[in-house]
Enzyme design. Structure first.
Site, PDB file in Angstrom:
ATOM      1  N   GLY A  55      54.549 113.570 -93.978  1.00 45.26           N
ATOM      2  CA  GLY A  55      54.745 114.015 -95.483  1.00 45.26           C
ATOM      3  C   GLY A  55      55.218 113.330 -96.636  1.00 45.26           C
ATOM      4  O   GLY A  55      54.859 113.201 -98.163  1.00 45.26           O
ATOM      5  N   ASP A 114      65.422 118.654 -94.013  1.00 44.25           N
ATOM      6  CA  ASP A 114      65.719 120.487 -93.808  1.00 44.25           C
ATOM      7  C   ASP A 114      67.099 119.971 -92.804  1.00 44.25           C
ATOM      8  O   ASP A 114      67.890 119.975 -93.622  1.00 44.25           O
ATOM      9  CB  ASP A 114      64.355 121.353 -92.812  1.00 44.25           C
ATOM     10  CG  ASP A 114      63.852 122.401 -93.089  1.00 44.25           C
ATOM     11  OD1 ASP A 114      65.627 123.377 -93.386  1.00 44.25           O
ATOM     12  OD2 ASP A 114      63.146 123.395 -93.045  1.00 44.25           O
ATOM     13  N   LYS A 142      67.301 120.278 -98.642  1.00 42.42           N
ATOM     14  CA  LYS A 142      67.884 120.920 -99.158  1.00 42.42           C
ATOM     15  C   LYS A 142      69.070 121.728 -98.477  1.00 42.42           C
ATOM     16  O   LYS A 142      69.185 121.384 -96.695  1.00 42.42           O
ATOM     17  CB  LYS A 142      66.401 122.417 -97.387  1.00 42.42           C
ATOM     18  CG  LYS A 142      65.659 122.420 -98.206  1.00 42.42           C
ATOM     19  CD  LYS A 142      64.280 123.149 -96.876  1.00 42.42           C
ATOM     20  CE  LYS A 142      62.910 123.135 -97.580  1.00 42.42           C
ATOM     21  NZ  LYS A 142      62.705 123.953 -96.341  1.00 42.42           N
ATOM     22  N   PHE A 163      60.141 127.187 -99.342  1.00 43.93           N
ATOM     23  CA  PHE A 163      59.697 126.343 -98.878  1.00 43.93           C
ATOM     24  C   PHE A 163      59.005 126.128 -99.425  1.00 43.93           C
ATOM     25  O   PHE A 163      58.392 126.524-100.554  1.00 43.93           O
ATOM     26  CB  PHE A 163      58.382 127.383 -97.708  1.00 43.93           C
ATOM     27  CG  PHE A 163      57.199 126.487 -96.946  1.00 43.93           C
ATOM     28  CD1 PHE A 163      57.589 126.056 -95.807  1.00 43.93           C
ATOM     29  CD2 PHE A 163      56.355 126.437 -97.305  1.00 43.93           C
ATOM     30  CE1 PHE A 163      57.602 124.870 -94.721  1.00 43.93           C
ATOM     31  CE2 PHE A 163      54.811 125.471 -96.379  1.00 43.93           C
ATOM     32  CZ  PHE A 163      55.649 124.803 -95.817  1.00 43.93           C
ATOM     33  N   VAL A 164      58.950 123.881 -99.461  1.00 37.52           N
ATOM     34  CA  VAL A 164      57.954 123.759-100.996  1.00 37.52           C
ATOM     35  C   VAL A 164      57.080 122.891-101.186  1.00 37.52           C
ATOM     36  O   VAL A 164      56.382 123.088 -99.220  1.00 37.52           O
ATOM     37  CB  VAL A 164      59.222 123.162-101.318  1.00 37.52           C
ATOM     38  CG1 VAL A 164      60.095 123.666-102.349  1.00 37.52           C
ATOM     39  CG2 VAL A 164      59.566 121.305-100.592  1.00 37.52           C
TER      40      VAL A 164
HETATM   41  P1  IMP Z   1      64.029 118.670 -90.481  1.00 33.36           P
HETATM   42  O1  IMP Z   1      63.434 118.003 -88.747  1.00 33.36           O
HETATM   43  O2  IMP Z   1      64.276 119.926 -89.894  1.00 33.36           O
HETATM   44  O3  IMP Z   1      64.580 118.224 -91.477  1.00 33.36           O
HETATM   45  O4  IMP Z   1      62.237 118.826 -91.054  1.00 33.36           O
HETATM   46  C1  IMP Z   1      62.238 117.661 -91.449  1.00 33.36           C
HETATM   47  C2  IMP Z   1      60.199 117.579 -91.567  1.00 33.36           C
HETATM   48  O5  IMP Z   1      60.061 119.337 -91.898  1.00 33.36           O
HETATM   49  C3  IMP Z   1      59.707 116.986 -93.203  1.00 33.36           C
HETATM   50  O6  IMP Z   1      59.522 115.699 -92.698  1.00 33.36           O
HETATM   51  C4  IMP Z   1      58.599 117.861 -93.305  1.00 33.36           C
HETATM   52  O7  IMP Z   1      57.466 117.399 -92.837  1.00 33.36           O
HETATM   53  C5  IMP Z   1      58.736 119.793 -92.601  1.00 33.36           C
HETATM   54  N1  IMP Z   1      58.990 120.591 -93.812  1.00 33.36           N
HETATM   55  C6  IMP Z   1      60.104 121.167 -93.491  1.00 33.36           C
HETATM   56  N2  IMP Z   1      61.174 122.001 -94.799  1.00 33.36           N
HETATM   57  C7  IMP Z   1      60.102 122.019 -95.429  1.00 33.36           C
HETATM   58  C8  IMP Z   1      58.991 122.261 -96.661  1.00 33.36           C
HETATM   59  O8  IMP Z   1      59.898 122.882 -97.240  1.00 33.36           O
HETATM   60  N3  IMP Z   1      57.566 122.071 -96.513  1.00 33.36           N
HETATM   61  C9  IMP Z   1      56.736 121.344 -96.023  1.00 33.36           C
HETATM   62  N4  IMP Z   1      57.562 120.473 -94.488  1.00 33.36           N
HETATM   63  C10 IMP Z   1      58.512 121.233 -94.659  1.00 33.36           C
END
Ligand code: IMP
Length: 188
Positions: A55, A114, A142, A163-164
């Protein structure tokens, strides 16, 4: 020849509708500000940017071109969400960093924080390699979704828990090539 960016107002991706949320102009402006901050903070330190695949690849490429100090780049990759919109709650490392990080100033570059699970895992992994410092740079955060204590040094945009898509971020591997950031309509 300059790049021809893909900038639709609305997008249909995997049968979900998305609308523009953060424009290309807003991204460019914010990246210029962050670049100036990084230049000041890391002057003479030859930082190494570690992009988190997949990403962060577009954000990383753009932020590095807003930085004028000497710097390096490397990549790490974690297991992803799969094709879902919610986190699996489990993180594993799929690609380790190649560079020796001992004594280096590391800047971890994420597309989005996230729950905070991934970035916490990454900071811990990098710290095990005895760097001189670890900083975290994320394009999006977020805040309301973050369930872990996270160290975020540089944040492009705080966004709601929706979601983005676009600018490197995907939905089931689609939409990464969009040049701005879109939000899913059903979360309005
Ligand atoms: P975390 O471990 O929950 O903080 O998630 C981080 C990873 O989730 C990011 O590096 C993204 O790959 C994916 N992610 C989280 N939210 C989104 C979203 O809204 N759109 C697309 N990918 C997301």
């Amino acid at each position: 020849m300059s790049l021809k960016f893909h900038l639709p107002d609305e997008v249909n991706c995997n049968n979900e509708k998305f609308r523009v949320f953060i424009t290309k102009e807003q991204i460019d402006e914010r990246l210029a500000q962050l670049g100036t901050q990084l230049d000041k903070k890391f002057e003479g330190k030859r930082p190494i940017f570690i992009g988190v695949l997949n990403g962060a690849f577009i954000f990383l490429a753009d932020i590095m071109r807003h930085v004028s100090i000497d710097c390096e780049v490397d990549f790490m990759k974690l297991s992803s969400y799969g094709d879902e919109k919610v986190s699996s709650g489990q993180v594993t490392e799929l690609k380790h960093v190649d560079a020796n990080l001992e004594g280096r100033h590391v800047i971890l570059v994420e597309d989005i924080v996230d729950t905070g699970l991934s970035i916490n895992f990454l900071v811990k992994r990098v710290k095990e390699m005895n760097p001189a410092s670890v900083s975290v740079l994320t394009l999006l955060h977020k805040k309301d979704a973050t369930r872990h204590d996270v160290q975020l040094d540089y944040v492009g945009f705080e966004i709601p828990d929706a979601f983005v898509l676009g600018y490197g971020l995907d939905y089931a591997q689609e939409g990464r090539n969009l040049a701005q950031i879109y939000v899913i309509e059903s979360h309005e």
